[in-house]
Design an enzyme around this catalytic site. Structure first.
Site, PDB file in Angstrom:
ATOM      1  N   ARG A  98     -19.830  23.903  -6.345  1.00 11.44           N
ATOM      2  CA  ARG A  98     -19.663  23.355  -5.001  1.00 11.44           C
ATOM      3  C   ARG A  98     -20.300  21.967  -4.944  1.00 11.44           C
ATOM      4  NH1 ARG A  98     -16.699  24.009  -0.358  1.00 11.44           N
ATOM      5  NH2 ARG A  98     -17.971  24.305   1.509  1.00 11.44           N
ATOM      6  N   THR A 382      -7.473  22.465  -0.979  1.00  5.02           N
ATOM      7  CA  THR A 382      -7.808  23.735  -1.625  1.00  5.02           C
ATOM      8  C   THR A 382      -6.660  24.310  -2.443  1.00  5.02           C
ATOM      9  OG1 THR A 382      -9.287  24.232   0.200  1.00  5.02           O
ATOM     10  CG2 THR A 382      -8.875  26.001  -1.329  1.00  5.02           C
ATOM     11  N   SER A 454     -15.688  29.092   2.721  1.00  6.79           N
ATOM     12  CA  SER A 454     -14.945  30.349   2.909  1.00  6.79           C
ATOM     13  C   SER A 454     -14.176  30.734   1.649  1.00  6.79           C
ATOM     14  CB  SER A 454     -13.933  30.190   4.052  1.00  6.79           C
ATOM     15  OG  SER A 454     -14.595  29.919   5.254  1.00  6.79           O
ATOM     16  N   GLY A 475      -9.119  27.310   4.442  1.00  9.99           N
ATOM     17  CA  GLY A 475     -10.368  27.348   5.206  1.00  9.99           C
ATOM     18  C   GLY A 475     -10.736  28.793   5.519  1.00  9.99           C
TER      19      GLY A 475
HETATM   20  O1  DON Z   1     -14.881  25.551   1.410  1.00 12.06           O
HETATM   21  C1  DON Z   1     -14.219  25.767   2.418  1.00 12.06           C
HETATM   22  O2  DON Z   1     -14.302  26.792   3.059  1.00 12.06           O
HETATM   23  C2  DON Z   1     -13.224  24.722   2.859  1.00 12.06           C
HETATM   24  N1  DON Z   1     -13.652  23.434   2.417  1.00 12.06           N
HETATM   25  C3  DON Z   1     -11.873  25.085   2.357  1.00 12.06           C
HETATM   26  C4  DON Z   1     -10.796  24.169   2.861  1.00 12.06           C
HETATM   27  C5  DON Z   1      -9.431  24.684   2.701  1.00 12.06           C
HETATM   28  O3  DON Z   1      -9.216  25.781   2.263  1.00 12.06           O
HETATM   29  C6  DON Z   1      -8.324  23.776   3.121  1.00 12.06           C
HETATM   30  N2  DON Z   1      -7.088  24.478   3.074  1.00 12.06           N
HETATM   31  N3  DON Z   1      -6.005  24.496   3.220  1.00 12.06           N
END
Ligand code: DON
Length: 569
Positions: A98, A382, A454, A475
């Site tokens: 991360r 993502t 998430s 997300g």
């Molecule tokens: O780490 C997370 O939870 C977010 N940064 C994830 C973002 C994400 O999944 C965007 N998606 N379509």
């Protein structure tokens, strides 16, 4: 030689080796399976497996390929998590790569930026302050060095080819570009300040058509350097200098030391169980594992399979209530546990889940204290992929630059698009993040801290064998999407195709609304309303990639919501 011709062989292999299936986004094979959200990346990974590489080798090749073919979702300027099940050792590993808040970051930094004139959520979502120190290169190469068998040059080679010689963009790429063009048109100043994405990807508004080539020569040079010199080529030397110069030009705070100090962390995976399955899950700073375990523990106390057979509204109601509990606890307790404690064991305990399940009534039982609507940002960041090799080793990995094209800021000379992961912290006192998520002090910004995520890479074991790997993008909808695909396969006994395609509900406690990913059948919508739920008109979705071992066969699915395809042999 064989490895060098990987791309050509890959295409022929697809035609010859993998049995065709009725859905283009499902593949069935005997030996190895790679499910990503990009057909090119899946084929590259599958060819590594077919040519003798293991699941980690394939994951490395896939990740670098995705950096080229899904530049709005992931890439070297982002971060992620990976779970690995080693069949020989019968042991699971979790890697956290991360992004990290820079050393100069403070809890008040985004409030200060707003006070200085940057409006709304802009400081944490766009531009240099939104960028956290990237982790993908460190994470991928750490796992490769520990568990891989091929050289990094062999594995990054196909990605270099895609960047240098180009690849044909698909509809998902074009759709995401269209969305981001609208953002630039509303903020025309950014066409000058955030040039790379505007010129190279959005072509100043003249967006490519599906099937047109995209060549990324700067990114090809960056990949070549990493292939030759490893992670140091990214975190030190001219690339690090260029990242820092970009930060200084745009008011960012990442320094040479922040880059040089970045480390991927090997963590203990979270273990939980569900109706005879062993679950391997991602620990904090992802909330995915804790939330999935909590929601599944709650659902273990109800006859969800019977509900599904009798009355789908009842089953969805139970899922929504379980999600509300999991997300309420996420908001209240979770953050980077290297910076403070969180009651993880209690949140995941079966007795806690039993007490929550006992509260579940026939109608929506918990009003969140403020009912409100949040307009979520367009998000196509993502990318999740799942891999199984012929030895039974399994990888589930999710990477991101957060929202589409991340911060929109790039290091132009290296074609490096930088994340906006700082927005995953609780950046402001008075407003939730881009996904409408609220956080406690446990997820406040601090130097060296990792923002709560998430992302939910998940590996499922049964009778000592890894039988499933899954995860997603979207997300917070990652958690609800993974939950429902898993329930579809385990409890509802759906085919892989139906489990992935099924209309999904999402609830994240606040705002107090149920989200659907596509228009629900009226009976379902009406039934949920009658049970006291507020239904959002926004259609928002997660994107799930699954591989599964059943009987002696492997099957893979790349969610049709993003246009990827799995590849097996
Ligand atoms: O780490 C997370 O939870 C977010 N940064 C994830 C973002 C994400 O999944 C965007 N998606 N379509």
């Amino acid at each position: 030689m064989m490895r060098r011709t990987i791309l050509i062989v890959g295409v022929l292999g697809m035609l010859a080796g993998c049995q065709p299936s009725h859905s283009e986004w499902i593949a069935i094979a005997q030996n190895g399976m790679v499910a990503t959200d990009s057909q090119d990346a899946s084929e590259i990974g599958m060819e590594v497996l077919r040519s003798g590489g293991n699941a980690i080798d394939a994951a490395t090749a896939v990740s670098f390929a995705l950096a080229v073919t899904r530049p709005y979702s992931t890439g070297l300027g982002g971060g992620g998590f990976a779970l690995y099940y080693d069949a020989g050792e019968k042991k699971s590993y979790a890697y956290d790569f991360r992004e990290v808040a820079p050393a100069a970051a403070t809890a008040a930094m985004f409030e200060v930026a707003r006070a200085e004139g940057r409006p709304g959520s802009e400081p944490s979502q766009r531009g240099a302050l939104a960028v956290a120190v990237p982790g993908v290169v460190a994470g991928r190469l750490a796992m490769q060095e520990r568990f891989g068998t091929w050289s990094r040059a062999e594995l990054i080679g196909p990605a270099i080819g895609l960047a240098r010689d180009g690849f044909d963009v698909d509809e998902d790429y074009v759709r995401r570009c269209r969305q981001v063009v609208k953002y630039y048109n509303r903020n025309p100043r950014m066409k000058l300040t955030h040039r790379y994405v505007w010129q190279r990807h959005l072509r100043e508004g003249k967006i490519r058509k599906p099937g047109s080539p995209l060549v990324q020569p700067q990114l090809a040079r960056l990949l070549e350097l990493i292939a030759r010199d490893g992670a140091d080529a990214f975190y030190q030397g001219p690339v690090a200098d260029a990242i820092v110069a970009t930060m200084q030009e745009h008011g960012g705070i990442i320094t040479r030391e922040d880059l040089a100090n970045y480390r991927a962390i090997q963590r203990e995976p979270i273990h939980s169980t569900y109706r005879g399955h062993d679950l391997v899950l991602m620990p904090p700073p992802s909330s995915g594992g804790v939330c999935l375990a909590e929601a599944l523990n709650i659902l273990e106390n109800v006859d969800i399979a019977g509900m599904w057979r009798r009355d789908r509204v009842e089953a969805r109601h139970a899922i929504i209530e379980a999600l509300k509990h999991a997300f309420a606890d996420r908001a209240r307790y979770l953050g980077d546990t290297d910076f403070g404690s969180a009651p993880i064991e209690q949140l995941m305990s079966k007795t806690y889940a039993l007490s929550l399940a006992a509260e579940m009534g026939p109608t929506s039982s918990h009003e969140s204290d403020d009912y409100g609507t949040v307009q979520f940002v367009e998000d196509a960041g993502t990318s999740h992929f799942s891999i199984m090799d012929r030895w039974g080793n399994v990888v589930a990995s999710t990477e991101t630059i957060n929202t589409s094209f991340g911060s929109l800021l790039a290091v132009d000379e290296w074609g490096l698009i930088l994340n906006n992961e700082m927005d995953d912290f609780g950046a402001y006192r008075d407003r939730p993040n881009a996904y409408g998520l609220e956080h406690s002090a446990g997820n406040a910004v601090a130097a060296g801290k990792r923002p709560l995520s998430s992302m939910s890479p998940t590996i499922v074991l049964k009778d000592g064998q890894a039988v499933m790997a899954l995860g997603g993008a979207g997300g917070p909808r990652i958690i609800s999407s993974v939950l429902q695909v898993f329930l579809g396969l385990v409890d509802f006994e759906l085919s892989l195709e139906d489990a992935v395609d099924l209309v999904r509900v999402h609830h994240q406690w606040k705002p107090n609304e149920v989200f659907f990913d596509k228009n629900p059948p009226e009976k379902l919508a009406e039934g949920l309303r009658r049970r006291g739920h507020y239904l959002s008109s926004q259609r928002k979705t997660g994107v799930v990639q699954v591989v599964r071992r059943s009987r002696s066969q492997l099957s893979g699915a790349s969610d049709p919501r993003k246009g990827g395809k799995p590849a097996g042999y």
